[in-house]
Design an enzyme around this catalytic site. Structure first.
Site, short mmCIF file in Angstrom:
data_model
loop_
_atom_site.label_atom_id
_atom_site.label_comp_id
_atom_site.label_asym_id
_atom_site.label_seq_id
_atom_site.Cartn_x
_atom_site.Cartn_y
_atom_site.Cartn_z
N LYS A 194 -2.61 -6.81 5.07
CA LYS A 194 -3.61 -6.61 4.03
C LYS A 194 -4.99 -6.67 4.67
CE LYS A 194 -5.41 -8.52 -0.26
NZ LYS A 194 -5.21 -9.46 -1.36
N LYS A 247 -1.59 -2.64 2.77
CA LYS A 247 -2.59 -2.49 1.71
C LYS A 247 -3.98 -2.41 2.32
CE LYS A 247 -4.46 -5.01 -2.12
NZ LYS A 247 -4.57 -6.28 -2.76
#
Ligand code: PBG
Length: 323
Positions: A194, A247
């Protein structure tokens, strides 16, 4: 002789194109994010995310029914609590908004798979993903709270937990906590790679989780790093992650591809809020064909190697795919 190879031969019409298509999308690929808030009869549209809402539990249940009826197998829940404090206590309150929403959805729409986002930022007054000490988020004390939050979601009936905080060691801590509470069969989908991305802007309006000071660069990854994503992913798998996530998605297709090629667990990708809002905004101005751009974005994420896509487009894309 004219070139022997004429690649256009197999692009001639839709039938042959369909036959040689390498990637196909299905509603089965999608996970739809929902924002749960307190109160009753509330359905507030998020300005920067047209078509997405903050909803009270009663409205979330209706929405969950619609998602299920479109053939989308799963939702991921984010909470906007009534009260925030320094240590995000509402995150693990058995009567918190997410816990209530899980129960209500599993009661009324049992066929829908309910995933929960496990993080502190929506529940803390400072908006960071953990406990603050000396101007930064303290890693190890935060782990205990994340584990409590995950267990409280499990007790409320969630099907899967998805830690998004990016603290070191959280997958293992959560795994141990779930197992010791009798939830050894509950899977963990970790937000493994992320990045500290500006594409989360609209989400922070939606989840009311903008940090009050500083930013998240001491825990989320540097967008310039590619090899490090594999390190994060491997660590999470070693700690017990069942599914790993990359992400954002659109500007991280190289990372999705690298991860797909180096692990054998399912890979998820989060087509984040800013990626959604950009498409919506350009479409509103009449600058792009929204439906085609949406399908192209989702197809590219799948083509890069994602098995699952968390996307605010899930309902609209499912409607097109179901036609
Ligand atoms: C919570 C969390 C965020 C997103 C998912 N979980 C925001 C953040 O890290 O700041 C972003 C989702 C999106 O932008 O759609 N930590």
């Amino acid at each position: 002789m004219f070139p022997l190879h004429r690649p256009r031969r197999i692009r001639k019409n839709e039938i042959i194109r369909r036959m040689v298509r390498e990637t196909s999308l299905s509603p089965d690929d999608f996970i739809y994010p929902l924002f749960v808030t307190y109160g009753k009869n509330i359905r507030r549209e998020i300005k920067s995310m047209p078509g997405c809402f903050q909803e009270s539990v009663d409205k979330i249940v209706k929405h969950a029914k619609e998602v299920y009826s479109l053939g989308i197998p799963a939702v991921i829940l984010f909470g906007i609590p009534e009260r925030k404090d320094e240590i995000g206590s509402s995150a693990y309150d058995p009567h918190g908004v997410v816990q209530k929403a899980i129960k209500a959805i599993k009661d009324k729409v049992p066929g829908l798979y309910v995933i929960t986002d496990v993080c502190m930022c929506e529940y803390t007054t400072h908006g960071h993903c953990g406990i603050i000490g000396k101007g930064d988020v303290k890693n190890d004390p935060t782990l205990e709270l994340l584990a409590k939050e995950a267990v409280s979601h499990a007790k409320a009936g969630a099907d899967m937990v998805a830690p998004s905080d990016m603290m070191d060691g959280r997958v293992k801590t959560i795994r141990i906590a779930l197992d010791s509470e009798g939830f050894s069969e509950m899977p963990i989908m970790s937000y493994a790679a992320k990045y500290a991305s500006a594409f989360y802007g609209p989400f922070r309006e939606a989840a009311e989780s903008t940090p009050k000071f500083g930013d998240r660069r001491s825990y989320q990854m540097d967008p310039a790093n590619r090899r490090e994503a594999l390190k994060e992913v491997r660590l999470d798998i070693e700690e017990g992650a069942d599914i790993v996530m990359v992400k954002p998605a659109m500007t991280y297709l190289d990372i999705i591809s690298d991860v797909r090629n180096s692990v054998n667990v399912p890979v998820a990708a989060y087509n984040v809020s800013g990626e959604y809002s950009m498409v919506k905004a350009a479409a509103k101005l009449g600058w792009i064909d929204e439906k085609r751009v949406m399908m192209e974005v989702l197809t590219s994420i799948k083509r890069a190697g994602a098995d699952l896509i968390l996307t605010y487009f899930a309902k609209e894309a499912a409607k097109l795919l179901n036609k």
